[in-house]
Design a protein around this motif. Structure first.
Motif, PDB file in Angstrom:
ATOM      1  N   SER A  44       0.801  -1.210  -0.129  1.00 12.36           N
ATOM      2  CA  SER A  44      -0.082  -0.113  -0.032  1.00 12.36           C
ATOM      3  C   SER A  44       0.853   1.119  -0.021  1.00 12.36           C
ATOM      4  O   SER A  44       0.805   2.191  -0.984  1.00 12.36           O
ATOM      5  CB  SER A  44      -0.871   0.322   1.269  1.00 12.36           C
ATOM      6  OG  SER A  44      -1.440   1.245   1.285  1.00 12.36           O
ATOM      7  N   GLN A  45       1.731   1.327   0.816  1.00 15.48           N
ATOM      8  CA  GLN A  45       2.976   2.519   1.029  1.00 15.48           C
ATOM      9  C   GLN A  45       3.600   2.792  -0.294  1.00 15.48           C
ATOM     10  O   GLN A  45       3.829   3.733  -0.837  1.00 15.48           O
ATOM     11  CB  GLN A  45       3.565   2.238   2.135  1.00 15.48           C
ATOM     12  CG  GLN A  45       2.930   2.314   3.382  1.00 15.48           C
ATOM     13  CD  GLN A  45       3.743   1.896   4.933  1.00 15.48           C
ATOM     14  OE1 GLN A  45       4.762   1.320   4.525  1.00 15.48           O
ATOM     15  NE2 GLN A  45       3.420   2.428   5.632  1.00 15.48           N
ATOM     16  N   GLN A  48       1.375   3.885  -2.969  1.00 14.62           N
ATOM     17  CA  GLN A  48       0.987   5.419  -3.027  1.00 14.62           C
ATOM     18  C   GLN A  48       2.194   6.248  -3.381  1.00 14.62           C
ATOM     19  O   GLN A  48       2.163   7.563  -3.640  1.00 14.62           O
ATOM     20  CB  GLN A  48       0.645   5.690  -1.262  1.00 14.62           C
ATOM     21  CG  GLN A  48      -0.650   4.961  -1.070  1.00 14.62           C
ATOM     22  CD  GLN A  48      -1.073   5.080   0.589  1.00 14.62           C
ATOM     23  OE1 GLN A  48      -0.251   5.538   1.250  1.00 14.62           O
ATOM     24  NE2 GLN A  48      -2.039   4.391   0.808  1.00 14.62           N
ATOM     25  N   THR A  49       3.496   5.928  -3.151  1.00 12.70           N
ATOM     26  CA  THR A  49       4.684   6.648  -3.685  1.00 12.70           C
ATOM     27  C   THR A  49       4.905   6.518  -5.052  1.00 12.70           C
ATOM     28  O   THR A  49       5.582   7.555  -5.426  1.00 12.70           O
ATOM     29  CB  THR A  49       5.837   6.202  -2.582  1.00 12.70           C
ATOM     30  OG1 THR A  49       6.249   4.885  -3.153  1.00 12.70           O
ATOM     31  CG2 THR A  49       5.610   6.250  -1.387  1.00 12.70           C
ATOM     32  N   GLN A  55      -1.237  12.875  -8.554  1.00  8.77           N
ATOM     33  CA  GLN A  55      -1.768  13.094  -7.446  1.00  8.77           C
ATOM     34  C   GLN A  55      -2.972  13.666  -7.440  1.00  8.77           C
ATOM     35  O   GLN A  55      -3.972  13.588  -6.325  1.00  8.77           O
ATOM     36  CB  GLN A  55      -0.612  13.930  -6.737  1.00  8.77           C
ATOM     37  CG  GLN A  55       0.721  13.298  -6.239  1.00  8.77           C
ATOM     38  CD  GLN A  55       0.647  12.310  -5.057  1.00  8.77           C
ATOM     39  OE1 GLN A  55      -0.383  12.370  -4.217  1.00  8.77           O
ATOM     40  NE2 GLN A  55       1.396  11.463  -4.949  1.00  8.77           N
ATOM     41  N   ARG A  58      -6.041  11.252  -7.284  1.00  8.03           N
ATOM     42  CA  ARG A  58      -6.202  10.183  -6.176  1.00  8.03           C
ATOM     43  C   ARG A  58      -7.164  10.906  -5.166  1.00  8.03           C
ATOM     44  O   ARG A  58      -7.102  12.020  -4.821  1.00  8.03           O
ATOM     45  CB  ARG A  58      -4.741  10.153  -5.620  1.00  8.03           C
ATOM     46  CG  ARG A  58      -3.693   9.506  -6.563  1.00  8.03           C
ATOM     47  CD  ARG A  58      -2.486   9.343  -5.874  1.00  8.03           C
ATOM     48  NE  ARG A  58      -1.293   9.006  -6.819  1.00  8.03           N
ATOM     49  CZ  ARG A  58      -0.312   8.559  -6.439  1.00  8.03           C
ATOM     50  NH1 ARG A  58       0.113   8.688  -5.040  1.00  8.03           N
ATOM     51  NH2 ARG A  58       0.707   8.139  -7.262  1.00  8.03           N
ATOM     52  N   PHE A  62      -6.757   6.375  -1.594  1.00  4.88           N
ATOM     53  CA  PHE A  62      -5.853   5.817  -2.618  1.00  4.88           C
ATOM     54  C   PHE A  62      -4.929   4.741  -2.032  1.00  4.88           C
ATOM     55  O   PHE A  62      -4.192   5.057  -1.405  1.00  4.88           O
ATOM     56  CB  PHE A  62      -5.169   6.937  -3.469  1.00  4.88           C
ATOM     57  CG  PHE A  62      -4.232   6.484  -4.504  1.00  4.88           C
ATOM     58  CD1 PHE A  62      -4.809   6.095  -5.716  1.00  4.88           C
ATOM     59  CD2 PHE A  62      -2.878   6.105  -4.430  1.00  4.88           C
ATOM     60  CE1 PHE A  62      -4.010   5.724  -6.834  1.00  4.88           C
ATOM     61  CE2 PHE A  62      -1.872   5.815  -5.271  1.00  4.88           C
ATOM     62  CZ  PHE A  62      -2.757   5.261  -6.470  1.00  4.88           C
ATOM     63  N   ARG A  63      -5.245   3.515  -2.640  1.00  3.24           N
ATOM     64  CA  ARG A  63      -4.363   2.121  -2.388  1.00  3.24           C
ATOM     65  C   ARG A  63      -4.212   2.099  -1.019  1.00  3.24           C
ATOM     66  O   ARG A  63      -3.277   1.621  -0.476  1.00  3.24           O
ATOM     67  CB  ARG A  63      -3.067   2.405  -3.276  1.00  3.24           C
ATOM     68  CG  ARG A  63      -3.431   2.568  -4.753  1.00  3.24           C
ATOM     69  CD  ARG A  63      -3.875   1.426  -5.435  1.00  3.24           C
ATOM     70  NE  ARG A  63      -4.119   1.464  -6.832  1.00  3.24           N
ATOM     71  CZ  ARG A  63      -5.252   2.036  -7.673  1.00  3.24           C
ATOM     72  NH1 ARG A  63      -6.329   2.182  -6.880  1.00  3.24           N
ATOM     73  NH2 ARG A  63      -5.062   1.954  -8.757  1.00  3.24           N
ATOM     74  N   GLU A  64      -5.148   2.283  -0.234  1.00  2.08           N
ATOM     75  CA  GLU A  64      -5.234   2.003   1.388  1.00  2.08           C
ATOM     76  C   GLU A  64      -4.855   0.489   1.491  1.00  2.08           C
ATOM     77  O   GLU A  64      -5.433  -0.328   0.829  1.00  2.08           O
ATOM     78  CB  GLU A  64      -6.350   2.735   2.104  1.00  2.08           C
ATOM     79  CG  GLU A  64      -6.145   4.245   2.012  1.00  2.08           C
ATOM     80  CD  GLU A  64      -7.315   4.551   3.242  1.00  2.08           C
ATOM     81  OE1 GLU A  64      -8.321   4.017   3.201  1.00  2.08           O
ATOM     82  OE2 GLU A  64      -6.849   5.824   3.787  1.00  2.08           O
TER      83      GLU A  64
END
Length: 105
Positions: A44-45, A48-49, A55, A58, A62-64
């Motif tokens: 997930s992290q 997100q990066t 951005q 999103r 977003f992609r939690e």
């Protein structure tokens, strides 16, 4: 449209491939597929990066981890032989990469 009301952006083939790799690792280790699994949190992290989606597109979720868990759960169901009519790209990734030895991914 406010940030909270944005829908999730469709997953890309690359994102699904990363999720498949995590699924195979979780399966190999006999771990639970849950939003609290450190591998799912790490994916997930990472998602997100990555600069795959702007951005500005999103939403807050977003992609939690729970959404990532959901996509990985579909790979588990596919592995068990279940079929879904609305997962075309995910099936493409599944069929393209599932035969590769897990240790090579």
């Amino acid at each position: 449209m406010s940030e909270n009301n944005r829908k999730n952006i469709p997953w890309t083939e690359e994102e699904y491939l990363l999720a498949l790799i995590v699924y195979q690792d979780i399966k190999r280790c006999g771990e639970a597929i849950s939003a609290s699994n450190p591998k799912i949190i790490a994916l997930s992290q990472l998602l997100q990066t990555l600069d795959i989606h702007p951005q500005s597109e999103r939403g807050d979720h977003f992609r939690e981890p729970d959404g990532v868990r959901s996509r990985i759960s579909y790979f588990k169901r596919m592995d068990e032989g279940m079929e879904f009519g609305d997962r075309n790209l995910q099936y493409l990734v599944w069929n393209k990469w599932r035969g590769i030895n897990e240790s090579k991914l």
